[in-house]
Scaffold this motif. Structure first.
Motif, PDB file in Angstrom:
ATOM      1  N   LEU A  96      44.019   3.322  26.818  1.00  0.00           N
ATOM      2  CA  LEU A  96      45.022   4.402  26.926  1.00  0.00           C
ATOM      3  C   LEU A  96      45.662   4.665  25.573  1.00  0.00           C
ATOM      4  CD1 LEU A  96      45.918   5.957  29.472  1.00  0.00           C
ATOM      5  CD2 LEU A  96      47.939   4.483  29.501  1.00  0.00           C
ATOM      6  N   GLY A  97      45.679   5.932  25.168  1.00  0.00           N
ATOM      7  CA  GLY A  97      46.295   6.279  23.884  1.00  0.00           C
ATOM      8  C   GLY A  97      47.818   6.162  23.956  1.00  0.00           C
ATOM      9  N   GLU A  98      48.433   5.849  22.829  1.00  0.00           N
ATOM     10  CA  GLU A  98      49.892   5.711  22.768  1.00  0.00           C
ATOM     11  C   GLU A  98      50.579   7.020  23.142  1.00  0.00           C
ATOM     12  OE1 GLU A  98      51.456   2.875  22.444  1.00  0.00           O
ATOM     13  OE2 GLU A  98      53.426   3.863  22.525  1.00  0.00           O
ATOM     14  N   ASP A  99      49.977   8.126  22.679  1.00  0.00           N
ATOM     15  CA  ASP A  99      50.551   9.447  22.963  1.00  0.00           C
ATOM     16  C   ASP A  99      50.584   9.740  24.456  1.00  0.00           C
ATOM     17  OD1 ASP A  99      47.775   9.331  22.755  1.00  0.00           O
ATOM     18  OD2 ASP A  99      47.605  11.515  22.510  1.00  0.00           O
ATOM     19  N   VAL A 100      49.518   9.282  25.164  1.00  0.00           N
ATOM     20  CA  VAL A 100      49.468   9.509  26.621  1.00  0.00           C
ATOM     21  C   VAL A 100      50.645   8.791  27.282  1.00  0.00           C
ATOM     22  CG1 VAL A 100      48.120   9.080  28.714  1.00  0.00           C
ATOM     23  CG2 VAL A 100      46.951   9.792  26.617  1.00  0.00           C
ATOM     24  N   LEU A 101      50.843   7.546  26.874  1.00  0.00           N
ATOM     25  CA  LEU A 101      51.923   6.732  27.426  1.00  0.00           C
ATOM     26  C   LEU A 101      53.276   7.408  27.188  1.00  0.00           C
ATOM     27  CD1 LEU A 101      52.464   3.953  28.775  1.00  0.00           C
ATOM     28  CD2 LEU A 101      52.701   2.997  26.482  1.00  0.00           C
ATOM     29  N   GLN A 102      53.471   7.858  25.950  1.00  0.00           N
ATOM     30  CA  GLN A 102      54.745   8.505  25.590  1.00  0.00           C
ATOM     31  C   GLN A 102      54.957   9.781  26.383  1.00  0.00           C
ATOM     32  OE1 GLN A 102      57.069   7.022  24.045  1.00  0.00           O
ATOM     33  NE2 GLN A 102      55.724   5.297  23.462  1.00  0.00           N
ATOM     34  N   ASN A 103      53.885  10.550  26.529  1.00  0.00           N
ATOM     35  CA  ASN A 103      54.002  11.819  27.280  1.00  0.00           C
ATOM     36  C   ASN A 103      54.409  11.568  28.722  1.00  0.00           C
ATOM     37  OD1 ASN A 103      53.321  13.310  25.076  1.00  0.00           O
ATOM     38  ND2 ASN A 103      51.157  13.572  25.667  1.00  0.00           N
ATOM     39  N   VAL A 104      53.806  10.528  29.315  1.00  0.00           N
ATOM     40  CA  VAL A 104      54.141  10.220  30.715  1.00  0.00           C
ATOM     41  C   VAL A 104      55.600   9.746  30.809  1.00  0.00           C
ATOM     42  CG1 VAL A 104      53.611   8.718  32.682  1.00  0.00           C
ATOM     43  CG2 VAL A 104      51.749   9.745  31.377  1.00  0.00           C
ATOM     44  N   LEU A 105      55.993   8.898  29.840  1.00  0.00           N
ATOM     45  CA  LEU A 105      57.393   8.423  29.825  1.00  0.00           C
ATOM     46  C   LEU A 105      58.349   9.598  29.669  1.00  0.00           C
ATOM     47  CD1 LEU A 105      56.992   5.194  27.648  1.00  0.00           C
ATOM     48  CD2 LEU A 105      57.690   5.301  30.044  1.00  0.00           C
ATOM     49  N   ALA A 106      57.862  10.640  28.967  1.00  0.00           N
ATOM     50  CA  ALA A 106      58.705  11.826  28.762  1.00  0.00           C
ATOM     51  C   ALA A 106      58.723  12.727  29.986  1.00  0.00           C
ATOM     52  CB  ALA A 106      58.187  12.593  27.546  1.00  0.00           C
ATOM     53  N   GLY A 107      57.952  12.361  31.025  1.00  0.00           N
ATOM     54  CA  GLY A 107      58.018  13.131  32.277  1.00  0.00           C
ATOM     55  C   GLY A 107      56.749  13.869  32.669  1.00  0.00           C
ATOM     56  N   GLU A 108      55.699  13.771  31.858  1.00  0.00           N
ATOM     57  CA  GLU A 108      54.450  14.500  32.190  1.00  0.00           C
ATOM     58  C   GLU A 108      53.596  13.720  33.197  1.00  0.00           C
ATOM     59  OE1 GLU A 108      51.777  15.643  29.101  1.00  0.00           O
ATOM     60  OE2 GLU A 108      53.312  16.870  28.106  1.00  0.00           O
ATOM     61  N   VAL A 109      52.788  14.449  33.929  1.00  0.00           N
ATOM     62  CA  VAL A 109      51.809  13.781  34.816  1.00  0.00           C
ATOM     63  C   VAL A 109      50.484  13.745  34.071  1.00  0.00           C
ATOM     64  CG1 VAL A 109      50.604  13.878  37.025  1.00  0.00           C
ATOM     65  CG2 VAL A 109      52.997  14.608  36.879  1.00  0.00           C
ATOM     66  N   LEU A 130      40.935   2.427  31.931  1.00  0.00           N
ATOM     67  CA  LEU A 130      42.348   2.826  32.115  1.00  0.00           C
ATOM     68  C   LEU A 130      42.570   4.314  31.889  1.00  0.00           C
ATOM     69  CD1 LEU A 130      45.219   1.998  32.750  1.00  0.00           C
ATOM     70  CD2 LEU A 130      45.458   1.086  30.445  1.00  0.00           C
ATOM     71  N   SER A 131      41.828   4.872  30.942  1.00  0.00           N
ATOM     72  CA  SER A 131      42.016   6.306  30.658  1.00  0.00           C
ATOM     73  C   SER A 131      41.564   7.178  31.834  1.00  0.00           C
ATOM     74  CB  SER A 131      41.231   6.690  29.400  1.00  0.00           C
ATOM     75  OG  SER A 131      39.864   6.405  29.602  1.00  0.00           O
ATOM     76  N   ASN A 132      40.702   6.604  32.723  1.00  0.00           N
ATOM     77  CA  ASN A 132      40.207   7.346  33.888  1.00  0.00           C
ATOM     78  C   ASN A 132      41.156   7.121  35.070  1.00  0.00           C
ATOM     79  OD1 ASN A 132      38.489   8.839  35.486  1.00  0.00           O
ATOM     80  ND2 ASN A 132      36.995   7.188  35.802  1.00  0.00           N
ATOM     81  N   SER A 133      42.419   7.460  34.879  1.00  0.00           N
ATOM     82  CA  SER A 133      43.430   7.181  35.921  1.00  0.00           C
ATOM     83  C   SER A 133      44.442   8.318  36.000  1.00  0.00           C
ATOM     84  CB  SER A 133      44.143   5.864  35.595  1.00  0.00           C
ATOM     85  OG  SER A 133      44.852   6.017  34.391  1.00  0.00           O
ATOM     86  N   ILE A 134      45.379   8.175  36.947  1.00  0.00           N
ATOM     87  CA  ILE A 134      46.477   9.152  37.097  1.00  0.00           C
ATOM     88  C   ILE A 134      47.772   8.468  36.634  1.00  0.00           C
ATOM     89  CG2 ILE A 134      47.817  10.495  38.792  1.00  0.00           C
ATOM     90  CD1 ILE A 134      44.963  11.542  38.468  1.00  0.00           C
ATOM     91  N   GLY A 135      48.524   9.139  35.794  1.00  0.00           N
ATOM     92  CA  GLY A 135      49.760   8.537  35.281  1.00  0.00           C
ATOM     93  C   GLY A 135      50.991   9.355  35.670  1.00  0.00           C
ATOM     94  N   LEU A 136      52.071   8.604  36.056  1.00  0.00           N
ATOM     95  CA  LEU A 136      53.306   9.292  36.491  1.00  0.00           C
ATOM     96  C   LEU A 136      54.529   8.542  35.948  1.00  0.00           C
ATOM     97  CD1 LEU A 136      52.810   9.772  40.345  1.00  0.00           C
ATOM     98  CD2 LEU A 136      53.052  11.601  38.683  1.00  0.00           C
ATOM     99  N   PRO A 137      55.587   9.209  35.653  1.00  0.00           N
ATOM    100  CA  PRO A 137      56.794   8.481  35.262  1.00  0.00           C
ATOM    101  C   PRO A 137      57.512   7.979  36.522  1.00  0.00           C
ATOM    102  CG  PRO A 137      57.148  10.842  35.104  1.00  0.00           C
ATOM    103  CD  PRO A 137      55.742  10.659  35.560  1.00  0.00           C
ATOM    104  N   GLN A 143      65.830   2.696  34.377  1.00  0.00           N
ATOM    105  CA  GLN A 143      64.839   2.653  33.265  1.00  0.00           C
ATOM    106  C   GLN A 143      63.601   3.450  33.646  1.00  0.00           C
ATOM    107  OE1 GLN A 143      63.558  -1.160  31.599  1.00  0.00           O
ATOM    108  NE2 GLN A 143      63.803   0.016  29.702  1.00  0.00           N
ATOM    109  N   THR A 144      62.980   4.126  32.623  1.00  0.00           N
ATOM    110  CA  THR A 144      61.772   4.924  32.899  1.00  0.00           C
ATOM    111  C   THR A 144      60.532   4.111  32.549  1.00  0.00           C
ATOM    112  OG1 THR A 144      63.009   6.901  32.363  1.00  0.00           O
ATOM    113  CG2 THR A 144      60.596   7.112  32.467  1.00  0.00           C
ATOM    114  N   TYR A 145      59.600   4.119  33.510  1.00  0.00           N
ATOM    115  CA  TYR A 145      58.301   3.451  33.315  1.00  0.00           C
ATOM    116  C   TYR A 145      57.184   4.480  33.496  1.00  0.00           C
ATOM    117  CZ  TYR A 145      60.553  -1.149  33.658  1.00  0.00           C
ATOM    118  OH  TYR A 145      61.324  -2.245  33.454  1.00  0.00           O
ATOM    119  N   ALA A 146      56.080   4.139  32.911  1.00  0.00           N
ATOM    120  CA  ALA A 146      54.887   4.960  33.173  1.00  0.00           C
ATOM    121  C   ALA A 146      53.996   4.133  34.098  1.00  0.00           C
ATOM    122  CB  ALA A 146      54.157   5.274  31.886  1.00  0.00           C
ATOM    123  N   LEU A 147      53.629   4.751  35.260  1.00  0.00           N
ATOM    124  CA  LEU A 147      52.772   4.047  36.222  1.00  0.00           C
ATOM    125  C   LEU A 147      51.383   4.724  36.258  1.00  0.00           C
ATOM    126  CD1 LEU A 147      52.365   2.005  38.583  1.00  0.00           C
ATOM    127  CD2 LEU A 147      53.209   3.814  40.106  1.00  0.00           C
TER     128      LEU A 147
END
Ligand code: ADP
Length: 458
Positions: A96-109, A130-137, A143-147
């Motif tokens: 998983l790229g760092e940017d993906v993680l940050q984007n999800v933490l920022a509220g993106e799906v 891991l990159s072949n998954s669905i991510g949600l904040p 506290q905000t997590y990315a799942l």
């Protein structure tokens, strides 16, 4: 040389393998275009459910995610600052790229399933990375997590994958095996036919082929058998013909040689010299007739369209034949009855003339003095019927079917001296058949013989 068996086997096996590959590509393409977005939407819906539950029950996050993972999912929870946790079996690749993680933490799906790159040989459906998954904040205790979550293909479809692989593999193996057996079944008769052709080319006609098959190959085999029998018959007939011709030529030549030799003797009385000369004359005439008959037969055999047809008066022709035979009829004291209608016939005059001459001269030859010969001709229903009947010695039922065969003579010893070759009737039959007609014979020993010729009028 590649055998037909190898060629066909390779061809059909290639077809099976190529079709399997094409089937795989087509279904993979269908997955990429149709199923992948659907799968992404379905997983997103599940992830939203998960997000809701986690947010509503912040105290039970760990247990809940663990039990979800045990149902066949892989989960990853991270706050982006080192607090991260994996649930379920490890991902194949944590890519998983760092940017993906940050984007999800920022509220993106994150729609990793839908965005997973399309590849020809990889469906992506089973790729546990891991990159072949669905991510949600998710918000837990402020506290905000990315799942991130995806189904664990190994757990959910592991057996199914093996099942389908076995299904495909076994189907292909069975298809290949059936191809080999079927091709053998198709090719074997052809190999037998080839062997049979070789036998025939070596002059061996005793061929046995399987003619029980009801398909084209069975038909081919039975036609081949018929052809080989026909060839054998023709070959035998040719050999017999050559032997007969040689024999027929040999005897007059021997007698010509003998009498010519005797004539060399100057002391030979005049009357004997004349007798020998007349024998030589007779024998050379016999040879000449034979060569003419052979020529007629060969031209009719060679080209059945060689007829020079024209319209002619049949009655006039039959009268002419009787006239020419007049002296022989008188000599043998035979009565002739002529019942001939006025008939115009289309045919080869010279050849038909030969037919009547042959039938009449046979009737004269085989009817004892005092007998009667009846010649009649009538037209009816588009054809004309000519009959030559005599009150002669007749032909036995056993001999009757053979009299039209080439060189067939009923009384070999007697016909030996007469001007007889055994070709006359076979030529007559050939001429009549070439005209599209038929010739039949009926006879009773001691009573007489009747030849019936049927000819089409036009
Ligand atoms: P050939 O030159 O010997 O007459 P054909 O082919 O004309 O040859 O006849 C074949 C045989 O059929 C003759 O040898 C003869 O024995 C028999 N045959 C033909 N016509 C008659 C007939 N009218 N009566 C009896 N026998 C006949």
């Amino acid at each position: 040389m590649k055998s037909l068996y190898v060629r066909m086997s390779v061809l059909f096996c290639s077809i099976i393998l190529i079709s399997s590959f094409m089937g795989f590509f087509a279904s993979n393409f269908y997955y990429q275009v149709k199923i992948k977005p659907q799968n992404d939407a379905k997983l997103t819906k599940m992830a939203i459910g998960l997000q809701q539950f986690v947010q509503d029950h912040p105290d039970a996050v760990g247990e809940y995610l663990l039990s979800t993972a045990s149902l066949g999912y892989k989960l990853y929870l991270s706050n982006g600052q080192g607090d991260e946790k994996f649930y379920g079996l490890p991902f194949r690749k944590n890519d998983l790229g760092e940017d993906v993680l940050q984007n999800v933490l920022a509220g993106e799906v994150y729609h990793g399933v839908a965005e997973f790159p399309s590849q020809v040989f990889v469906t992506g459906f089973f790729d546990n990375q891991l990159s072949n998954s669905i991510g949600l904040p998710v918000h837990i205790n402020g506290q905000t997590y990315a799942l991130f979550m995806r189904p664990d293909a190994e757990v959910q479809f592991g057996e199914l994958r093996i099942f389908f692989a076995v299904l495909l593999g076994v189907s292909i193996l069975f298809s290949l095996w059936f191809v080999l057996v079927t091709v053998l079944h198709v090719v074997k008769p052809i190999t037998r036919l080839t062997a049979a052709t070789k036998r025939i080319s070596k002059g061996r006609y005793d061929i046995r082929l399987n003619t029980r098959r009801r398909d084209e190959i069975g038909q081919l085999a039975s036609h081949f058998m018929i052809m080989s029998q026909e060839l054998e018959r023709t070959n035998r007939a040719r050999q017999e013909f050559v032997a007969n011709v040689s024999h027929e030529i040999e005897s007059p030549l021997t007698s010509i040689q003998g009498f010519a030799h005797a004539l060399k003797d100057s002391a030979l009385p005049e009357n004997q010299r004349l007798e020998y000369l007349s024998i030589i004359d007779g024998e050379s005439r016999r040879l000449s007739t034979l060569s003419k008959q052979l020529l007629t037969l060969s031209s009719l055999d060679y080209d059945e369209n060689a007829l020079q047809k024209k319209s002619f008066d049949l009655r006039a022709q039959l009268r002419q034949v009787v006239q020419i035979m007049e002296w022989r009829l008188t000599e043998k004291e035979l009565a002739v009855r002529l019942h001939v209608e006025d008939i115009i016939l289309l045919g080869d005059t010279n050849l038909l003339y030969q037919v009547w001459m042959n039938l009449l001269s046979n009737a004269i030859k085989y009817t004892p003095s005092g007998g009667t010969i009846t010649l009649s001709a009538e037209a009816a229903g588009g054809s004309c019927k000519v009959t030559v009947a005599d009150t002669g010695e007749g032909i036995s039922a056993a001999e009757l079917p053979m009299i039209f065969d080439r060189f067939y003579k009923v009384d070999k010893a007697r016909t030996r001296d007469s001007n007889s070759s055994g070709l006359g009737l076979s030529i007559a039959k050939k001429i009549i058949e070439t005209h599209g007609g038929t010739i039949e014979v009926s006879s009773t020993v001691g009573t007489g013989t009747t030849f019936t010729v049927n000819l089409p009028l036009l």
